[in-house]
Design a protein around this motif. Structure first.
Motif, PDB file in Angstrom:
ATOM      1  N   HIS A  77       0.725  -1.274  -0.047  1.00 43.85           N
ATOM      2  CA  HIS A  77      -0.050   0.046  -0.048  1.00 43.85           C
ATOM      3  C   HIS A  77       0.835   1.238  -0.040  1.00 43.85           C
ATOM      4  O   HIS A  77       0.353   2.254  -0.522  1.00 43.85           O
ATOM      5  N   ALA A  78       2.045   1.064   0.575  1.00 42.20           N
ATOM      6  CA  ALA A  78       2.970   2.400   0.581  1.00 42.20           C
ATOM      7  C   ALA A  78       3.453   2.655  -0.763  1.00 42.20           C
ATOM      8  O   ALA A  78       3.576   3.918  -0.926  1.00 42.20           O
ATOM      9  N   HIS A  79       3.673   1.599  -1.508  1.00 43.78           N
ATOM     10  CA  HIS A  79       4.226   1.878  -2.960  1.00 43.78           C
ATOM     11  C   HIS A  79       3.181   2.746  -3.724  1.00 43.78           C
ATOM     12  O   HIS A  79       3.410   3.712  -4.416  1.00 43.78           O
ATOM     13  N   ARG A  80       1.809   2.228  -3.439  1.00 40.30           N
ATOM     14  CA  ARG A  80       0.801   2.833  -4.368  1.00 40.30           C
ATOM     15  C   ARG A  80       0.667   4.547  -3.720  1.00 40.30           C
ATOM     16  O   ARG A  80       0.467   5.386  -4.574  1.00 40.30           O
ATOM     17  N   LEU A  81       0.668   4.579  -2.589  1.00 38.94           N
ATOM     18  CA  LEU A  81       0.415   6.047  -1.974  1.00 38.94           C
ATOM     19  C   LEU A  81       1.647   6.936  -2.452  1.00 38.94           C
ATOM     20  O   LEU A  81       1.436   7.915  -3.064  1.00 38.94           O
ATOM     21  N   LEU A  82       2.789   6.368  -2.245  1.00 38.32           N
ATOM     22  CA  LEU A  82       4.031   7.058  -3.117  1.00 38.32           C
ATOM     23  C   LEU A  82       3.920   7.413  -4.383  1.00 38.32           C
ATOM     24  O   LEU A  82       4.801   8.234  -4.884  1.00 38.32           O
ATOM     25  N   SER A  83       3.298   6.685  -5.197  1.00 40.92           N
ATOM     26  CA  SER A  83       3.128   6.834  -6.751  1.00 40.92           C
ATOM     27  C   SER A  83       2.017   7.813  -6.949  1.00 40.92           C
ATOM     28  O   SER A  83       2.073   8.223  -8.162  1.00 40.92           O
ATOM     29  N   THR A 130       5.258   7.534   5.344  1.00 38.32           N
ATOM     30  CA  THR A 130       5.610   6.332   4.748  1.00 38.32           C
ATOM     31  C   THR A 130       6.947   5.976   4.429  1.00 38.32           C
ATOM     32  O   THR A 130       7.179   4.721   4.553  1.00 38.32           O
ATOM     33  N   LEU A 131       7.751   6.921   3.842  1.00 38.52           N
ATOM     34  CA  LEU A 131       8.904   6.561   3.532  1.00 38.52           C
ATOM     35  C   LEU A 131       9.952   6.229   4.882  1.00 38.52           C
ATOM     36  O   LEU A 131      10.742   5.360   4.745  1.00 38.52           O
ATOM     37  N   ASP A 132       9.435   7.075   5.935  1.00 33.19           N
ATOM     38  CA  ASP A 132      10.188   6.562   7.367  1.00 33.19           C
ATOM     39  C   ASP A 132       9.993   5.066   7.734  1.00 33.19           C
ATOM     40  O   ASP A 132      10.853   4.335   8.096  1.00 33.19           O
ATOM     41  N   ALA A 133       8.605   4.603   7.355  1.00 31.61           N
ATOM     42  CA  ALA A 133       8.250   3.183   7.741  1.00 31.61           C
ATOM     43  C   ALA A 133       9.070   2.387   6.902  1.00 31.61           C
ATOM     44  O   ALA A 133       9.560   1.429   7.539  1.00 31.61           O
ATOM     45  N   LEU A 134       8.907   2.713   5.619  1.00 32.50           N
ATOM     46  CA  LEU A 134       9.656   1.592   4.663  1.00 32.50           C
ATOM     47  C   LEU A 134      11.120   1.561   4.988  1.00 32.50           C
ATOM     48  O   LEU A 134      11.640   0.350   4.990  1.00 32.50           O
ATOM     49  N   ASN A 135      11.797   2.555   5.282  1.00 30.81           N
ATOM     50  CA  ASN A 135      13.028   2.600   5.727  1.00 30.81           C
ATOM     51  C   ASN A 135      13.321   1.806   6.923  1.00 30.81           C
ATOM     52  O   ASN A 135      14.176   1.084   7.023  1.00 30.81           O
ATOM     53  N   ALA A 136      12.589   1.845   7.801  1.00 29.98           N
ATOM     54  CA  ALA A 136      12.745   1.397   9.084  1.00 29.98           C
ATOM     55  C   ALA A 136      12.595  -0.173   9.131  1.00 29.98           C
ATOM     56  O   ALA A 136      13.136  -0.959   9.690  1.00 29.98           O
ATOM     57  N   TRP A 137      11.700  -0.409   8.180  1.00 33.65           N
ATOM     58  CA  TRP A 137      11.507  -1.870   7.893  1.00 33.65           C
ATOM     59  C   TRP A 137      12.499  -2.581   7.067  1.00 33.65           C
ATOM     60  O   TRP A 137      12.551  -3.861   6.849  1.00 33.65           O
ATOM     61  N   GLY A 138      13.486  -1.911   6.631  1.00 35.73           N
ATOM     62  CA  GLY A 138      14.610  -2.328   5.700  1.00 35.73           C
ATOM     63  C   GLY A 138      14.249  -2.262   4.164  1.00 35.73           C
ATOM     64  O   GLY A 138      15.044  -3.090   3.491  1.00 35.73           O
ATOM     65  N   TYR A 139      13.298  -1.586   3.739  1.00 36.87           N
ATOM     66  CA  TYR A 139      13.039  -1.671   2.347  1.00 36.87           C
ATOM     67  C   TYR A 139      14.042  -0.735   1.597  1.00 36.87           C
ATOM     68  O   TYR A 139      14.444   0.351   2.260  1.00 36.87           O
ATOM     69  N   ASP A 140      14.283  -0.635   0.456  1.00 31.57           N
ATOM     70  CA  ASP A 140      15.150   0.242  -0.322  1.00 31.57           C
ATOM     71  C   ASP A 140      14.284   1.447  -0.923  1.00 31.57           C
ATOM     72  O   ASP A 140      13.200   1.168  -1.592  1.00 31.57           O
ATOM     73  N   ILE A 141      14.571   2.393  -0.288  1.00 29.80           N
ATOM     74  CA  ILE A 141      13.384   3.674  -0.640  1.00 29.80           C
ATOM     75  C   ILE A 141      13.947   4.637  -1.630  1.00 29.80           C
ATOM     76  O   ILE A 141      13.387   5.670  -2.184  1.00 29.80           O
ATOM     77  N   SER A 142      15.196   4.225  -2.157  1.00 32.29           N
ATOM     78  CA  SER A 142      15.874   4.986  -3.532  1.00 32.29           C
ATOM     79  C   SER A 142      15.061   5.345  -4.138  1.00 32.29           C
ATOM     80  O   SER A 142      15.375   6.434  -4.988  1.00 32.29           O
ATOM     81  N   ASN A 171      11.041  11.191  -4.565  1.00 30.78           N
ATOM     82  CA  ASN A 171      11.308  12.143  -5.473  1.00 30.78           C
ATOM     83  C   ASN A 171      12.147  13.245  -5.040  1.00 30.78           C
ATOM     84  O   ASN A 171      12.620  13.265  -3.915  1.00 30.78           O
ATOM     85  N   VAL A 172      12.265  14.157  -5.860  1.00 33.65           N
ATOM     86  CA  VAL A 172      13.278  15.498  -5.326  1.00 33.65           C
ATOM     87  C   VAL A 172      12.732  16.177  -4.119  1.00 33.65           C
ATOM     88  O   VAL A 172      13.467  16.610  -3.413  1.00 33.65           O
ATOM     89  N   HIS A 173      11.388  16.060  -4.172  1.00 35.94           N
ATOM     90  CA  HIS A 173      10.838  16.890  -2.783  1.00 35.94           C
ATOM     91  C   HIS A 173      11.126  15.967  -1.695  1.00 35.94           C
ATOM     92  O   HIS A 173      11.227  16.861  -0.425  1.00 35.94           O
ATOM     93  N   ASP A 174      10.838  14.738  -1.678  1.00 35.90           N
ATOM     94  CA  ASP A 174      11.219  13.748  -0.480  1.00 35.90           C
ATOM     95  C   ASP A 174      12.752  14.024   0.106  1.00 35.90           C
ATOM     96  O   ASP A 174      12.933  14.227   0.999  1.00 35.90           O
ATOM     97  N   ILE A 175      13.690  14.115  -1.168  1.00 30.69           N
ATOM     98  CA  ILE A 175      15.064  14.103  -0.725  1.00 30.69           C
ATOM     99  C   ILE A 175      15.308  15.427   0.059  1.00 30.69           C
ATOM    100  O   ILE A 175      15.923  15.531   1.060  1.00 30.69           O
TER     101      ILE A 175
END
Length: 269
Positions: A202-208, A219-231, A235-239
């Motif tokens: 569901h996070a991938h859907r939200l981020l798209s 959402t990005l913080d959660a994915l990162n904490a769970w060990g997913y590659d968020i690179s 997007n540029v605004h997230d970075i």
């Protein structure tokens, strides 16, 4: 509070969410502490959350939800209110929102359900593992003993999650996104960690699709904490937002360790 807010049976050891009317009638609201006194006015406000008039529901949300939270703190009355909110998420009245004059504005409306989910999510973050870890550093590992209301909310995360989960696939985008961000801190409970992969989808859907800064960051913080590659998901605004947050956190950390009231030297001068 006469009703514990959840119940188990011999055949079903997991807590079940009671009917919202049971919660309303079976809770001694006047005995429960809020930031502003006691919860004696809460039953009327909670009942108005199901009013047919969206303006009444909006006012009730402010009265009921703001009335049990203050400065990221959880009070005695917060827990039964959270259970009541979870119990009415599937009520038809919460699916309605502000009046829309055109059919094509449907997704621009703000369903009461979205407001309720956002509040549940914010409350869950006020009781998340990071909050407890910070508290433990100040209470010498006795934080939850000193804050029984936070402990009570954390214990009820599985039952609250069962009410939130169906809305992860809701037809309304705003409700779906709110449900995801609400679910993230709830599944920190040891009985719910197996839901990470489901939430990651569901996070991938939200981020798209979403441009909401708060929801993207959560959402990005959660994915990162769970060990997913968020690179590939940032997007540029997230970075830019992440780098800004890092600089602010570094500044706050330095200030906490080195600040002397804004002066270059310790007073007296």
């Amino acid at each position: 509070m006469n009703n514990s807010g959840s119940r188990t049976t011999e055949n079903n050891p997991h807590p079940e969410l009671p009917c919202f009317q049971e919660l309303l009638d079976g809770t001694d609201w006047a005995s429960l502490a809020t930031p502003y006194g006691t919860g004696e006015s809460l039953p009327a406000a909670l009942t108005r959350l199901l009013d047919l008039d969206p303006a009444v529901r909006a006012a009730a949300a402010k009265d009921a939800l703001d009335g049990v939270t203050h400065q990221n703190s959880i009070y005695e009355a917060t827990v039964p209110v959270a259970l009541y909110v979870a119990a009415i998420l599937n009520h038809p009245a919460t699916a309605a929102g502000e009046h829309a004059h055109k059919a094509d504005l449907r997704q621009l409306r703000h369903p009461t359900r979205e407001t309720l989910l956002d509040w549940l999510g914010n409350t869950a973050y006020d009781a998340d593992d990071e909050t407890v870890a910070i508290g433990e550093r100040h209470f010498d590992e006795g934080f939850l003993d000193a804050c029984p209301d936070i402990r009570a909310f954390r214990d009820l995360r599985p039952v609250i999650y069962t009410a939130v989960q169906p809305f992860l696939t809701d037809d309304n985008t705003k409700v779906r996104d709110a449900a995801l961000v609400t679910a993230i801190p709830l599944i920190e409970h040891h009985a719910l960690t197996s839901h990470r992969n489901e939430l990651a989808d569901h996070a991938h859907r939200l981020l798209s699709t979403s441009t909401d800064r708060h929801k993207r960051d959560r959402t990005l913080d959660a994915l990162n904490a769970w060990g997913y590659d968020i690179s590939t998901l940032e997007n540029v605004h997230d970075i830019t937002a992440r780098e800004l947050r890092t600089r602010m956190e570094d500044h706050d950390s330095w200030w906490a360790s080195n600040a002397t009231g804004g002066y270059a030297e310790d007073p007296p001068f």
